[in-house]
Design a protein around this motif. Structure first.
Motif, PDB file in Angstrom:
ATOM      1  N   TYR A  69       3.404  -3.248   0.825  1.00  0.00           N
ATOM      2  CA  TYR A  69       4.176  -4.230   0.070  1.00  0.00           C
ATOM      3  C   TYR A  69       4.970  -3.489  -0.990  1.00  0.00           C
ATOM      4  O   TYR A  69       4.429  -2.696  -1.750  1.00  0.00           O
ATOM      5  CB  TYR A  69       3.258  -5.221  -0.644  1.00  0.00           C
ATOM      6  N   ASP A  70       6.271  -3.738  -1.053  1.00  0.00           N
ATOM      7  CA  ASP A  70       7.077  -3.202  -2.140  1.00  0.00           C
ATOM      8  C   ASP A  70       6.977  -4.125  -3.348  1.00  0.00           C
ATOM      9  O   ASP A  70       6.819  -3.676  -4.477  1.00  0.00           O
ATOM     10  CB  ASP A  70       8.548  -3.076  -1.723  1.00  0.00           C
ATOM     11  N   LYS A  71       7.089  -5.419  -3.075  1.00  0.00           N
ATOM     12  CA  LYS A  71       7.013  -6.410  -4.140  1.00  0.00           C
ATOM     13  C   LYS A  71       6.357  -7.668  -3.590  1.00  0.00           C
ATOM     14  O   LYS A  71       6.886  -8.314  -2.684  1.00  0.00           O
ATOM     15  CB  LYS A  71       8.414  -6.741  -4.665  1.00  0.00           C
ATOM     16  N   PHE A  72       5.184  -7.996  -4.130  1.00  0.00           N
ATOM     17  CA  PHE A  72       4.467  -9.181  -3.672  1.00  0.00           C
ATOM     18  C   PHE A  72       3.529  -9.649  -4.776  1.00  0.00           C
ATOM     19  O   PHE A  72       2.539  -9.003  -5.087  1.00  0.00           O
ATOM     20  CB  PHE A  72       3.687  -8.886  -2.408  1.00  0.00           C
ATOM     21  N   THR A  73       3.876 -10.755  -5.375  1.00  0.00           N
ATOM     22  CA  THR A  73       3.013 -11.404  -6.353  1.00  0.00           C
ATOM     23  C   THR A  73       2.537 -12.697  -5.719  1.00  0.00           C
ATOM     24  O   THR A  73       3.332 -13.600  -5.475  1.00  0.00           O
ATOM     25  CB  THR A  73       3.780 -11.688  -7.662  1.00  0.00           C
ATOM     26  N   VAL A  87      -1.117  -9.127  -7.778  1.00  0.00           N
ATOM     27  CA  VAL A  87       0.053  -8.284  -7.539  1.00  0.00           C
ATOM     28  C   VAL A  87      -0.341  -7.236  -6.493  1.00  0.00           C
ATOM     29  O   VAL A  87      -1.191  -6.386  -6.754  1.00  0.00           O
ATOM     30  CB  VAL A  87       0.556  -7.608  -8.832  1.00  0.00           C
ATOM     31  N   ALA A  88       0.273  -7.313  -5.314  1.00  0.00           N
ATOM     32  CA  ALA A  88      -0.078  -6.438  -4.195  1.00  0.00           C
ATOM     33  C   ALA A  88       0.890  -5.272  -4.030  1.00  0.00           C
ATOM     34  O   ALA A  88       0.833  -4.572  -3.021  1.00  0.00           O
ATOM     35  CB  ALA A  88      -0.131  -7.260  -2.907  1.00  0.00           C
ATOM     36  N   LEU A  93      -0.066  -3.399   4.233  1.00  0.00           N
ATOM     37  CA  LEU A  93       0.035  -4.729   4.833  1.00  0.00           C
ATOM     38  C   LEU A  93      -1.220  -5.021   5.647  1.00  0.00           C
ATOM     39  O   LEU A  93      -1.734  -4.138   6.332  1.00  0.00           O
ATOM     40  CB  LEU A  93       1.258  -4.825   5.752  1.00  0.00           C
ATOM     41  N   PRO A  94      -1.708  -6.245   5.584  1.00  0.00           N
ATOM     42  CA  PRO A  94      -2.880  -6.598   6.393  1.00  0.00           C
ATOM     43  C   PRO A  94      -2.535  -6.625   7.878  1.00  0.00           C
ATOM     44  O   PRO A  94      -1.388  -6.844   8.270  1.00  0.00           O
ATOM     45  CB  PRO A  94      -3.269  -7.984   5.892  1.00  0.00           C
ATOM     46  N   HIS A 128      -7.560   1.625  17.875  1.00  0.00           N
ATOM     47  CA  HIS A 128      -6.798   1.460  16.641  1.00  0.00           C
ATOM     48  C   HIS A 128      -7.726   1.683  15.467  1.00  0.00           C
ATOM     49  O   HIS A 128      -8.915   1.381  15.514  1.00  0.00           O
ATOM     50  CB  HIS A 128      -6.050   0.125  16.545  1.00  0.00           C
ATOM     51  N   SER A 129      -7.164   2.271  14.426  1.00  0.00           N
ATOM     52  CA  SER A 129      -7.936   2.536  13.218  1.00  0.00           C
ATOM     53  C   SER A 129      -8.282   1.211  12.551  1.00  0.00           C
ATOM     54  O   SER A 129      -7.716   0.168  12.877  1.00  0.00           O
ATOM     55  CB  SER A 129      -7.137   3.420  12.265  1.00  0.00           C
ATOM     56  N   GLY A 130      -9.209   1.274  11.620  1.00  0.00           N
ATOM     57  CA  GLY A 130      -9.541   0.074  10.866  1.00  0.00           C
ATOM     58  C   GLY A 130      -8.309  -0.477  10.172  1.00  0.00           C
ATOM     59  O   GLY A 130      -7.364   0.266   9.876  1.00  0.00           O
ATOM     60  N   LEU A 131      -8.298  -1.773   9.950  1.00  0.00           N
ATOM     61  CA  LEU A 131      -7.135  -2.367   9.304  1.00  0.00           C
ATOM     62  C   LEU A 131      -7.586  -3.334   8.220  1.00  0.00           C
ATOM     63  O   LEU A 131      -8.652  -3.928   8.299  1.00  0.00           O
ATOM     64  CB  LEU A 131      -6.231  -3.062  10.313  1.00  0.00           C
ATOM     65  N   PHE A 132      -6.770  -3.411   7.191  1.00  0.00           N
ATOM     66  CA  PHE A 132      -7.070  -4.338   6.104  1.00  0.00           C
ATOM     67  C   PHE A 132      -6.798  -5.758   6.582  1.00  0.00           C
ATOM     68  O   PHE A 132      -5.860  -5.998   7.348  1.00  0.00           O
ATOM     69  CB  PHE A 132      -6.232  -4.030   4.862  1.00  0.00           C
ATOM     70  N   ILE A 133      -7.612  -6.688   6.130  1.00  0.00           N
ATOM     71  CA  ILE A 133      -7.446  -8.073   6.565  1.00  0.00           C
ATOM     72  C   ILE A 133      -6.992  -8.986   5.441  1.00  0.00           C
ATOM     73  O   ILE A 133      -6.910 -10.191   5.622  1.00  0.00           O
ATOM     74  CB  ILE A 133      -8.730  -8.624   7.219  1.00  0.00           C
ATOM     75  N   ASN A 134      -6.698  -8.395   4.282  1.00  0.00           N
ATOM     76  CA  ASN A 134      -6.180  -9.212   3.178  1.00  0.00           C
ATOM     77  C   ASN A 134      -5.182  -8.396   2.357  1.00  0.00           C
ATOM     78  O   ASN A 134      -5.136  -7.178   2.447  1.00  0.00           O
ATOM     79  CB  ASN A 134      -7.329  -9.749   2.303  1.00  0.00           C
ATOM     80  N   ALA A 135      -4.390  -9.078   1.597  1.00  0.00           N
ATOM     81  CA  ALA A 135      -3.331  -8.429   0.815  1.00  0.00           C
ATOM     82  C   ALA A 135      -3.880  -7.531  -0.284  1.00  0.00           C
ATOM     83  O   ALA A 135      -3.232  -6.566  -0.677  1.00  0.00           O
ATOM     84  CB  ALA A 135      -2.411  -9.485   0.208  1.00  0.00           C
TER      85      ALA A 135
END
Length: 169
Positions: A69-73, A87-88, A93-94, A128-135
């Motif tokens: 994320y470049d800009k994500f509130t 603020v992410a 990215l999830p 596939h490698s582990g991945l984030f599931i939330n912001a």
């Protein structure tokens, strides 16, 4: 976390979280009504297919991804609000693995028995490698290794196949 049915910030009462089940390495994805102002995805992908001997096809593919994320509130992310947003910026990215690959092999031999045109056997390996599931990048799945098997017989206008997906689990 769900908004109350009359919450003006979420008029459609859309749930705003992902849930990870470590027991079976699965993700239950729920939609969110928040959009990031901007994000960046960079990476490289490759794919190759060769036929080293008659009737045998081997394939290999892979990807390296750098997403953020470049800009994500987020005011509607689970546990956050307009008064206390999350603020992410700079977070990955999830649901976007950093590494992924696939290897497959298929042997298909022509035949002329009972109207059949060919028989085949195929094996696929997916990673596939582990991945984030939330912001917020606080929950991440484990890496995934999957092996699928398939075999069948082809006729001119129809085929019959048997398959086993996720053989190792």
């Amino acid at each position: 976390y769900n908004f109350a049915p009359d919450d003006p910030a979420n008029p459609y009462n859309v749930p705003t979280f992902s849930q990870y089940n470590a027991t079976n390495n699965s993700i239950y994805q729920y939609l969110s009504n928040s959009n990031a102002a901007s994000s960046t995805a960079k990476g490289i992908e490759f794919e190759a297919t060769i036929v080293p001997v008659r009737y045998l096809t081997l394939s290999l593919s892979g990807a390296i991804n750098d997403t953020k994320y470049d800009k994500f509130t987020c005011t509607s992310c689970a546990g956050y609000s307009a008064a206390s947003p999350f603020v992410a910026n700079g977070k990955r990215l999830p649901n976007a693995p950093e590494f992924s690959s696939a290897v497959s092999g298929q042997y298909e031999h022509p035949i002329t028995m009972g109207g059949a045109t060919s028989i085949f056997a195929r094996v696929d390996y997916l990673y596939h490698s582990g991945l984030f599931i939330n912001a917020s990048n606080t929950a991440k799945t484990q890496q995934s290794n999957t092996v699928n098997l398939r075999a069948g017989i082809n006729f001119e206008h129809v085929s019959f196949e048997g398959f086993v997906n996720n053989v190792l689990n």
